[in-house]
Structure formats: structure tokens, C-alpha cells
Design a protein around this motif. Structure first.
Motif, short mmCIF file in Angstrom:
data_model
loop_
_atom_site.label_atom_id
_atom_site.label_comp_id
_atom_site.label_asym_id
_atom_site.label_seq_id
_atom_site.Cartn_x
_atom_site.Cartn_y
_atom_site.Cartn_z
N VAL A 17 0.84 -1.19 0.00
CA VAL A 17 0.00 0.00 0.00
C VAL A 17 0.88 1.25 0.00
N VAL A 18 2.08 1.16 0.59
CA VAL A 18 3.05 2.26 0.59
C VAL A 18 4.42 1.70 0.28
N LEU A 63 6.56 10.94 4.55
CA LEU A 63 5.38 10.23 4.05
C LEU A 63 4.16 11.15 4.01
N ARG A 75 5.40 5.71 -3.41
CA ARG A 75 4.31 5.14 -4.19
C ARG A 75 3.17 4.72 -3.26
N ILE A 76 1.95 5.08 -3.62
CA ILE A 76 0.75 4.68 -2.89
C ILE A 76 -0.07 3.79 -3.81
N GLU A 77 -0.28 2.54 -3.37
CA GLU A 77 -1.00 1.55 -4.20
C GLU A 77 -0.38 1.47 -5.60
N ARG A 81 3.61 9.19 -5.95
CA ARG A 81 3.00 10.37 -5.35
C ARG A 81 4.11 11.28 -4.83
N SER A 89 -2.28 13.59 2.36
CA SER A 89 -2.06 12.21 2.82
C SER A 89 -3.35 11.62 3.40
N GLU A 92 -5.56 10.39 0.76
CA GLU A 92 -5.09 9.12 0.18
C GLU A 92 -5.18 7.98 1.18
N ILE A 94 -4.13 7.94 4.51
CA ILE A 94 -3.05 7.82 5.49
C ILE A 94 -3.39 8.72 6.68
N ARG A 174 -6.54 3.55 5.17
CA ARG A 174 -5.84 2.38 4.65
C ARG A 174 -4.53 2.17 5.38
#
Length: 522
Positions: A17-18, A63, A75-77, A81, A89, A92, A94, A174
Motif C-alpha cells: 500500500v506504501v 510520508l 508510491r501509494i497503491e 506520489r 495524505s 489518500e 493515510i 488504509r
């Protein structure tokens, strides 16, 4: 490790996910992160480990976009980013909960939980719906009996911390980042929070968990990433490391250093002789501490051991002048004295470091240098300011003695790590050349490297003839350092132990657990 559950799928067959790769951050030309990697998978608890100054908070800031990156990729998913701030965040998925909760004391619980995510109707904010939603999230944290209409200012610190967690959960994140979430919680609240963490993991949330409490980390983490000095040391399944391995990777020093300190203290073979430097007879305060006798002699470390609320802090505050006794007497170097304030105690060469570092420890708004010289200047009198040469000599002494970074000395103290702040406070007290030094939780919430520095300094002070009272919730520390251990329970002293090879943490625990008021003939 009750409650542990392995990740549903091996990480290699899941999409992270990250993903953070090669993260580099500089502050004023100083590189604080150097090519650090971090990978978070859904449905796992990932512990981010390292001592204070290792770069954990900076990596979290990278982050969430609060710290700009010099280089690196996020990278997110699977999609690249560029973090631009907390709002982005959160959008998205977070959510972050910091040790400093940043709640609004003048708002209600519900308003704090729902702020930024309010339920709205045709006429604006639907307050009833907001209270209902807040109550639902609070119930997941075991706070179903907390009235959402209650003012936040009326709550104790531990409940405020859980309210901050509830605010993060409102957005159904997430990724949930927990930065020292348990530092102000008691054991019951910690267990509640860890249950929530496990339930979030089981629902597919990636939890990034930062804590200095290693037992909690091993209880809840699936994987660990270790940083040291702003560099990536490695990523490990939690089951592949034991406590000693983890500490060694975090501090770059073998766990044998701690064992050696214990051996050195046992070899010390302290035995009191002559007049105690401090003697208290029937010292107490109604509703706070039962009348207690205690003696401290030069050159010994006396540990106070007991559970939270046992009276260890209350007794320390009476001895250090932070609370006024309403019974008993105190003698210092053979003379009867009255300690009406910490300042009065300091003039008698009794220095107290309280457990409340934020409110009664270092002075925010001052630099580290100004904090160190403060107590000595107060003793000397403001009409006779310390010269720059005297200040410089004082600072140089403690830079070396406590392993302080020269670059930190002229920074505002609130910008420094918790471990560095504890060292600054210790330097301030030592500058007064105390005969009695009372340390209440001097190592709580700091990294293992800073703990070792402070413990070594305590041992050295005893060798130089200072009488030290050492209080810690970590009984291993008390056993490691103490010549004599005073055991407290229910705000009274229940016994003393002369430390030696046969004394262990279990010895103290069994003493506390015993019902000492039972009549053996019944």
C-alpha cells in the motif's frame, strides 16, 4: 505473544500500500535521512524502530508531506506520489496519530473526533449525527461510556490520547501511523489500544507502529524496519529477531553493554557508613503517602520499585520539596530542615527530576544551553550572572559527559528528541553539584542508547559520592542500577532489599504481589 496473527498472505505476493525508496531529507544542510526505504503491506503491523534521532519522525514527515524530500520516491497503491501535506495524505487514506495529540481542549470530545470530517445536513453541521458517529468510533476503543458532549479539557491524558486515535479512525484509513501512541497510557489502556491495532490489521489496514516499549512492539508487530543515524539498517520479520538482536541493531552496540553495567554495579559492594546525607522519619502527606522512614547515604543508588500509584513518585516529591509533607521530619547532613519548595531543596543540595518532563522539566522557549545553566544561575542569584566563560565550561563538561550533540546546544529545547531533553534536564541538575539526586522516570519514553547513557551516568555519580534515588517503571533498570531497593505498594513502603546476584525482577514482583497484611495464623 497472545493476540498475534500472521499476515494473511506472504508480503511477496501482495501489492504494497506504501513504498518509500531512497528517501533523503536534509535540514539546514545536515542530512537526517540518507536513502531510507520503507514498505507497508495491507493487513500487517509494521514497527519502525530506532533510537531518538534515528530518523523515525522525519520518515513519517516525508510520508505525510510535512518534511520535503531532497530525493527519493513514494508510491501509494503502486502509483507514484509527491507528498504535499497532511490533508493530501489523509485524502489518500493515510492517518497519523502523534505523541503530541494536537487536540483542542475547548471543544467537546465529539467535536475533536469529528473535526474536518463533520456530518452535514441541509442547515449545516448535524451535531446529533456527529455525536452518534463519534460515539461509534469511541466504542471501538473501549470508550463506550464516554459522553461525546464532555469537554476535552475534563479528561485525563490517557483518555485524550485515545480520543486522538478515534479521530484518526473516523476516516477509515488504509494506513494508520501511530507515533508513540502508548506513552501516556496505563496498562489497561495499552491493552485496549493494542486490541484495536490488531482488529484494524485483521480488516486489512496497514499499521505503522512506533514505540520505545519493546514488549509492546514484539506483542503486536509482524515486521520491523530499523533505522540508525538516519540510515536504513534492515527490514525483518518480527519473529526473526529477539530483544537483544533488535537493541543491537538499533544502537550499534551489543546488549552485553547492559549486562556489563549490571555486573559493574554488583561489584560495587556499597555499604553505608557514617551519618546518612538524608534521613526522613514518618514523612507523609494525608491522602498521598503514608508516613514513611527512609535513609540515603552518599555513594549509593536507592531504587524505588512499585506499580503506578504505589507511592514511589509521591515519596520522591516529598523528599525533593515538590510537595509539602504534613507529617514527619527530614534531616540533611545531620540538620533538621523544612523543604517547602524544590528551590529550598536545591539550596540544601537536593535535586529533583520529576516524571512530568513536559510541565516540570525542561523550559520550552529556551535553548538547551539556557536550560542547562538555569538552576545554577538561580542558586547563584540573578544579580551575579554566569560569564560566557563559565557557561562555556559548563556546557563542555556535559557535552562530553552525557554525549550531547554540539549542534543541539543552541537549538530550542522543544525541537530536541525526548532522550536529549532528558539529558539536558540531568545536566541542569548536575550543574548544581547535588549531594542527593532524585530521578523519577529519567528514561521513560526514550531510546535504548539514551537510556544506557543516563544509566552509566547514574552509576558514575554514585561512584563520585552522590546519593541517588532512581525510579523506573522498568524494574530491570531498578535491579540493574540499585545498591538497595525500596519496595512500595498502595502508598506505603512494604520493604527494602539489599541488591545482589539473587535479586531479580521476579523477586520484586513477588514481594509486591504478596498480601503482606494477612495474619499468618489465620
Amino acid at each position: 505473544m497472545s493476540g498475534r496473527k500472521s499476515v494473511a498472505q506472504p508480503p511477496e505476493v501482495q501489492r504494497p500500500v506504501v513504498e518509500m525508496r531512497g528517501i533523503t531529507v536534509e535540514f539546514s544542510g545536515v542530512r537526517v535521512l540518507d536513502g531510507v526505504d520503507l514498505t507497508l503491506y495491507p493487513g500487517e503491523v509494521h514497527a519502525l524502530m530506532g533510537e531518538n534521532g534515528a530518523g523515525k519522525s522525519t520518515l513519517i514527515g516525508a510520508l505525510t508531506g510535512t518534511y520535503p524530500m531532497l530525493s527519493g520516491e513514494v508510491r501509494i497503491e503502486g502509483e507514484e506520489r509527491m507528498p504535499t501535506g497532511v490533508a493530501r495524505s489523509r485524502a489518500e487514506g493515510i492517518a497519523t496519530v502523534f505523541q503530541e495529540t494536537h487536540l483542542s481542549p475547548h471543544l467537546t470530545v465529539a467535536e475533536n473526533v469529528m473535526i474536518g470530517n463533520e456530518v452535514r445536513g441541509p442547515l449545516g453541521i448535524d451535531w446529533k449525527a456527529n455525536r452518534t458517529r463519534a460515539a461509534e468510533v469511541l466504542a471501538r476503543l473501549g470508550l463506550d461510556d464516554l459522553d461525546p458532549r464532555c469537554p476535552l479539557s475534563a479528561l485525563p491524558p490517557a483518555v485524550k490520547q485515545l480520543v486522538a486515535v478515534a479521530r484518526a479512525l473516523v476516516v477509515e484509513p488504509r494506513v494508520l501511523v501511530l507515533d508513540e501512541p502508548t506513552s501516556s497510557l496505563d496498562a489497561a489502556d495499552v491493552n485496549t489500544l493494542l486490541r484495536v491495532v490488531r482488529s484494524l490489521r485483521d480488516r486489512g489496514v496497514a499499521v505503522l507502529f512506533v514505540s520505545h516499549f519493546l514488549e509492546q512492539v514484539f506483542d503486536v508487530a509482524d515486521r520491523m524496519t530499523v533505522l540508525r543515524g538516519g540510515r536504513f539498517i534492515g527490514e525483518y520479520p518480527a519473529g526473526d529477531l529477539d530483544r537483544a538482536d533488535l537493541i543491537s541493531k538499533m544502537i550499534g552496540e551489543d546488549i552485553e553493554a547492559l549486562k556489563a553495567l549490571r555486573s559493574e554495579r554488583l561489584a560495587h559492594h556499597y555499604s553505608a557508613s557514617g551519618e546518612p546525607t538524608l534521613r526522613a522519619s514518618a514523612l507523609g502527606r494525608r491522602g498521598t503517602m503514608d508516613p514513611t522512614d527512609i535513609e540515603l547515604s552518599r555513594g549509593e543508588v536507592v531504587g524505588f520499585a512499585g506499580l503506578h500509584g504505589s507511592g514511589r513518585t509521591e515519596l520522591a516529591r516529598l523528599m525533593g520539596g515538590a510537595e509539602r509533607a504534613d507529617s514527619g521530619e527530614i534531616w540533611v547532613d545531620g540538620s533538621r530542615v523544612q523543604l517547602r519548595s524544590p528551590g529550598a531543596a536545591l539550596h540544601r543540595r537536593i535535586a529533583l527530576s520529576t516524571e512530568n518532563l513536559r510541565e516540570e522539566g525542561v523550559i520550552r522557549g529556551l535553548t538547551a544551553r539556557e536550560n542547562i545553566v538555569l538552576a545554577l544561575q538561580a542558586m547563584r542569584g540573578w544579580s551575579r550572572p554566569l560569564s560566557r566563560g563559565e557557561q562555556g565550561a559548563l556546557i563542555e563538561t556535559y557535552l562530553e559527559a552525557l554525549h550531547l550533540a554540539p549542534g543541539d546546544i543552541d537549538r530550542p529545547v522543544e525541537e530536541l528528541s525526548g532522550g536529549t531533553q532528558q539529558k539536558i534536564l540531568l545536566a541542569r541538575l548536575l550543574a548544581t553539584r547535588p549531594h542527593v539526586l532524585i530521578l523519577d522516570e529519567p528514561t521513560r519514553g526514550i531510546d535504548i542508547g539514551a537510556k544506557l547513557d543516563i544509566q552509566r551516568r547514574v552509576a558514575k555519580l554514585a561512584g563520585e559520592g552522590v546519593a541517588v534515588v532512581f525510579i523506573s517503571s522498568e524494574l530491570e533498570e531498578v535491579v540493574r542500577l540499585s545498591d538497595r531497593i525500596v519496595v512500595l505498594k498502595d502508598r506505603e513502603k512494604i520493604g527494602e532489599l539489599s541488591n545482589g546476584p539473587g535479586v531479580t525482577v521476579d523477586t520484586i514482583v513477588e514481594m509486591i504481589a504478596a498480601d503482606l497484611h494477612d495474619d499468618p495464623e489465620e
